[in-house]
Motif scaffolding. Structure first.
Motif, PDB file in Angstrom:
ATOM      1  N   GLU A   1     -66.279  53.956  72.481  1.00 47.69           N
ATOM      2  CA  GLU A   1     -66.824  52.703  71.961  1.00 47.69           C
ATOM      3  C   GLU A   1     -67.649  52.890  70.697  1.00 47.69           C
ATOM      4  OE1 GLU A   1     -69.296  48.788  73.624  1.00 47.69           O
ATOM      5  OE2 GLU A   1     -68.900  50.517  74.935  1.00 47.69           O
ATOM      6  N   PHE A   2     -68.404  54.007  70.617  1.00 43.12           N
ATOM      7  CA  PHE A   2     -69.321  54.232  69.494  1.00 43.12           C
ATOM      8  C   PHE A   2     -68.932  55.492  68.717  1.00 43.12           C
ATOM      9  CE2 PHE A   2     -71.803  52.128  72.910  1.00 43.12           C
ATOM     10  CZ  PHE A   2     -72.060  50.918  72.267  1.00 43.12           C
ATOM     11  N   PHE A   3     -67.646  55.598  68.389  1.00 43.03           N
ATOM     12  CA  PHE A   3     -67.138  56.801  67.710  1.00 43.03           C
ATOM     13  C   PHE A   3     -67.444  56.803  66.220  1.00 43.03           C
ATOM     14  CE2 PHE A   3     -63.889  53.627  67.183  1.00 43.03           C
ATOM     15  CZ  PHE A   3     -63.441  53.816  65.890  1.00 43.03           C
ATOM     16  N   ALA A   4     -67.677  55.634  65.639  1.00 36.96           N
ATOM     17  CA  ALA A   4     -67.787  55.525  64.182  1.00 36.96           C
ATOM     18  C   ALA A   4     -69.142  56.009  63.678  1.00 36.96           C
ATOM     19  CB  ALA A   4     -67.556  54.086  63.744  1.00 36.96           C
TER      20      ALA A   4
ATOM     21  N   ALA B   1     -76.297  50.309  68.220  1.00 43.46           N
ATOM     22  CA  ALA B   1     -76.618  51.114  69.402  1.00 43.46           C
ATOM     23  C   ALA B   1     -77.787  52.049  69.118  1.00 43.46           C
ATOM     24  CB  ALA B   1     -75.392  51.909  69.844  1.00 43.46           C
ATOM     25  N   VAL B   2     -77.768  52.671  67.939  1.00 44.01           N
ATOM     26  CA  VAL B   2     -78.848  53.581  67.549  1.00 44.01           C
ATOM     27  C   VAL B   2     -80.166  52.820  67.420  1.00 44.01           C
ATOM     28  CG1 VAL B   2     -79.737  55.052  65.688  1.00 44.01           C
ATOM     29  CG2 VAL B   2     -77.346  55.271  66.423  1.00 44.01           C
ATOM     30  N   GLU B   3     -80.120  51.672  66.752  1.00 38.58           N
ATOM     31  CA  GLU B   3     -81.366  50.937  66.502  1.00 38.58           C
ATOM     32  C   GLU B   3     -81.929  50.314  67.772  1.00 38.58           C
ATOM     33  OE1 GLU B   3     -82.969  51.438  63.785  1.00 38.58           O
ATOM     34  OE2 GLU B   3     -81.235  52.618  63.153  1.00 38.58           O
ATOM     35  N   GLN B   4     -81.053  49.867  68.666  1.00 39.29           N
ATOM     36  CA  GLN B   4     -81.535  49.346  69.942  1.00 39.29           C
ATOM     37  C   GLN B   4     -82.247  50.448  70.734  1.00 39.29           C
ATOM     38  OE1 GLN B   4     -77.999  47.704  71.718  1.00 39.29           O
ATOM     39  NE2 GLN B   4     -78.031  45.872  70.420  1.00 39.29           N
TER      40      GLN B   4
ATOM     41  N   VAL C   1     -86.399  60.897  56.588  1.00 42.37           N
ATOM     42  CA  VAL C   1     -87.124  62.012  57.199  1.00 42.37           C
ATOM     43  C   VAL C   1     -86.174  63.089  57.710  1.00 42.37           C
ATOM     44  CG1 VAL C   1     -88.741  62.691  59.032  1.00 42.37           C
ATOM     45  CG2 VAL C   1     -89.033  60.512  57.848  1.00 42.37           C
ATOM     46  N   ARG C   2     -84.969  62.687  58.169  1.00 40.20           N
ATOM     47  CA  ARG C   2     -84.043  63.653  58.766  1.00 40.20           C
ATOM     48  C   ARG C   2     -82.617  63.306  58.358  1.00 40.20           C
ATOM     49  NH1 ARG C   2     -79.509  65.105  62.152  1.00 40.20           N
ATOM     50  NH2 ARG C   2     -80.091  67.014  63.259  1.00 40.20           N
ATOM     51  N   SER C   3     -82.157  63.904  57.267  1.00 34.67           N
ATOM     52  CA  SER C   3     -80.790  63.661  56.814  1.00 34.67           C
ATOM     53  C   SER C   3     -79.780  64.275  57.776  1.00 34.67           C
ATOM     54  CB  SER C   3     -80.578  64.243  55.415  1.00 34.67           C
ATOM     55  OG  SER C   3     -81.296  63.497  54.460  1.00 34.67           O
ATOM     56  N   GLY C   4     -78.626  63.653  57.869  1.00 38.54           N
ATOM     57  CA  GLY C   4     -77.574  64.107  58.773  1.00 38.54           C
ATOM     58  C   GLY C   4     -77.093  62.944  59.628  1.00 38.54           C
ATOM     59  N   THR C   5     -75.788  62.874  59.856  1.00 36.60           N
ATOM     60  CA  THR C   5     -75.237  61.793  60.668  1.00 36.60           C
ATOM     61  C   THR C   5     -75.826  61.817  62.069  1.00 36.60           C
ATOM     62  OG1 THR C   5     -73.163  61.915  59.431  1.00 36.60           O
ATOM     63  CG2 THR C   5     -73.109  60.763  61.552  1.00 36.60           C
ATOM     64  N   GLU C   6     -76.307  60.677  62.520  1.00 34.48           N
ATOM     65  CA  GLU C   6     -76.946  60.596  63.836  1.00 34.48           C
ATOM     66  C   GLU C   6     -75.954  60.887  64.961  1.00 34.48           C
ATOM     67  OE1 GLU C   6     -79.291  57.633  61.256  1.00 34.48           O
ATOM     68  OE2 GLU C   6     -77.194  58.252  61.497  1.00 34.48           O
ATOM     69  N   ASN C   7     -76.460  61.557  65.989  1.00 32.70           N
ATOM     70  CA  ASN C   7     -75.686  61.875  67.194  1.00 32.70           C
ATOM     71  C   ASN C   7     -75.757  60.664  68.124  1.00 32.70           C
ATOM     72  OD1 ASN C   7     -74.666  62.831  69.621  1.00 32.70           O
ATOM     73  ND2 ASN C   7     -76.081  64.545  69.803  1.00 32.70           N
ATOM     74  N   VAL C   8     -74.870  59.697  67.908  1.00 29.32           N
ATOM     75  CA  VAL C   8     -74.940  58.425  68.625  1.00 29.32           C
ATOM     76  C   VAL C   8     -74.848  58.621  70.137  1.00 29.32           C
ATOM     77  CG1 VAL C   8     -73.957  56.117  68.884  1.00 29.32           C
ATOM     78  CG2 VAL C   8     -73.937  57.241  66.651  1.00 29.32           C
ATOM     79  N   ILE C   9     -73.902  59.446  70.575  1.00 32.54           N
ATOM     80  CA  ILE C   9     -73.714  59.662  72.011  1.00 32.54           C
ATOM     81  C   ILE C   9     -74.937  60.341  72.615  1.00 32.54           C
ATOM     82  CG2 ILE C   9     -72.176  60.606  73.771  1.00 32.54           C
ATOM     83  CD1 ILE C   9     -71.010  58.430  71.811  1.00 32.54           C
ATOM     84  N   GLY C  10     -75.494  61.313  71.900  1.00 41.00           N
ATOM     85  CA  GLY C  10     -76.703  61.978  72.371  1.00 41.00           C
ATOM     86  C   GLY C  10     -77.876  61.021  72.444  1.00 41.00           C
ATOM     87  N   ILE C  11     -78.003  60.160  71.446  1.00 39.77           N
ATOM     88  CA  ILE C  11     -79.099  59.195  71.406  1.00 39.77           C
ATOM     89  C   ILE C  11     -79.006  58.224  72.577  1.00 39.77           C
ATOM     90  CG2 ILE C  11     -79.996  57.224  70.082  1.00 39.77           C
ATOM     91  CD1 ILE C  11     -79.302  58.911  67.535  1.00 39.77           C
ATOM     92  N   LEU C  12     -77.803  57.741  72.865  1.00 35.63           N
ATOM     93  CA  LEU C  12     -77.607  56.864  74.017  1.00 35.63           C
ATOM     94  C   LEU C  12     -77.894  57.608  75.324  1.00 35.63           C
ATOM     95  CD1 LEU C  12     -74.369  54.998  72.901  1.00 35.63           C
ATOM     96  CD2 LEU C  12     -76.652  54.015  73.093  1.00 35.63           C
TER      97      LEU C  12
END
Length: 377
Positions: A26-29, A44-47, A226-237
């Protein structure tokens, strides 16, 4: 296997394992992409960011997602040093995790003055010593909340009040307390969290900041620069789900852990009267370190592992090192004693029969090691 090394890492909750496949589809992008799937990931990240900011009592933009507590600690410590170069003094507890201690030592090599705070008989910071050493040159005061080797809990509220009165920043590694016990967030300016300590997967954590930090990583400018790099969406969830679960189980976990700790300590003392338990006063019940007479901690850990009981000697990051624990040395134990420490740490699924069986194996192995190998530095 009886797993009693939860201060090193925890098993991922089954609920999270089930959800990871769903979230991955669902949140692959990339959450930084402006197309619909990218914005779905961004929401999802901001929530989740808002969830943690509400829990911590801070602004959403002060929650910065990282890969782990080590990255968070380095970002805070080095970022503050870059931001406030005129303040060249750091006050630090001597019982910090190495992911805090080593970045501070790095700054010391760069010219910063590092002053270690005294520890009292209970293993806590000597508050009078803190008041004496803090000054307008102090960049920050760093005190771990729950020590990862002994479970000793520091009085962050009082320490935080002293720092606020003196207008000095206060930083705490709350990795071993987050989700498990109450944390006085309003008194802490900066703190670090790691997902895999609360049954989320490895590879995700976050920091809370107060004010600006000079970034450790440079790149796309994610996480408010503060922290460059693509966010780990699955990890964050996953870390959000983990905290959700912990908040429902926290009260029962502490109650059960007190019972398990009582059984552990009582039986160890009964069968090995000379054993020393580190700091039986101000500590959480889910981390306990014992100093065994005449037998090396690492020998105990390896033998117990072969017998089906997994524990640790010192922190997991230094299990391959022959040097004594800096934490136990700070508590006043000799080098010989510090090499004889074994840590037992519980999780939500640890059962009473696990502890009873673990003690049986521990006593059996201790007697064999003492008889056949003895202790030698």
């Amino acid at each position: 296997m009886i797993y009693l090394d939860n201060a090193a890492t925890t098993k991922v909750f089954p609920e999270i394992i089930q959800n990871v496949k769903i979230w991955s589809e669902e949140f692959f992008a990339n959450p930084n992409s402006i197309h619909p799937n990218g914005q779905k990931s961004r929401r999802a990240v901001e929530q989740t960011r808002h969830f943690f900011s509400d829990y911590s009592g801070c602004k959403p933009e002060d929650i910065i997602f990282t890969s782990c507590a080590t990255e968070s600690n380095n970002t805070i410590i080095k970022g503050l040093a870059e931001k406030y170069p005129s303040k060249d003094e750091i006050l630090l507890s001597p019982i910090e995790h190495k992911s805090v201690l080593y970045p501070v030592m790095y700054l010391k090599r760069k010219g910063f003055k590092v002053k270690f705070l005294k520890i009292d008989n209970s293993g806590r910071i000597d508050l009078d010593d803190l008041k004496k050493k803090i000054s307008n040159k102090t960049l920050f005061v760093g005190v771990i909340h729950v020590n990862n080797e002994t479970g000793v809990v520091q009085d962050l509220e009082t320490i935080g009040k002293i720092c606020k009165e003196r207008k000095v920043l206060f930083f705490s590694d709350v990795v071993q307390s987050f989700g498990r016990i109450d944390i006085p967030f309003s008194y802490i300016d900066f703190f670090s969290v790691s997902g895999h300590k609360i049954n989320a997967p490895k590879g995700v954590g976050f920091l809370k900041k107060s004010g600006e930090l000079i970034p450790l990583l440079h790149g796309g400018g994610q996480e408010f620069g503060v922290r460059s790099g693509t966010e780990n969406v699955i990890g964050i969830l996953s870390i959000k789900e983990a905290l959700d679960i912990w908040l429902k189980r926290k009260e029962n976990f502490i109650k059960r852990s007190k019972n398990l700790e009582n059984i552990l300590i009582k039986q160890l003392k009964e069968y090995i009267p000379e054993i020393k338990i580190v700091s039986e006063g101000y500590k959480v019940p889910y981390i306990t370190t014992a100093i065994f007479p005449d037998v090396k901690g690492q020998d105990m850990v390896m033998a117990l592992g072969r017998a089906g009981v997994e524990v640790s000697s010192g922190s997991a990051c230094s299990t391959g090192s022959p040097t004594p624990s800096h934490v136990l040395l700070s508590y006043g134990f000799s080098e010989e004693e510090a090499l004889r420490g074994v840590r037992f740490s519980f999780e939500v699924e640890t059962k009473e029969e696990d502890i009873i069986k673990a003690v049986e194996k521990t006593v059996e192995i201790y007697k064999k090691l003492k008889r056949f190998t003895g202790f030698s530095l």
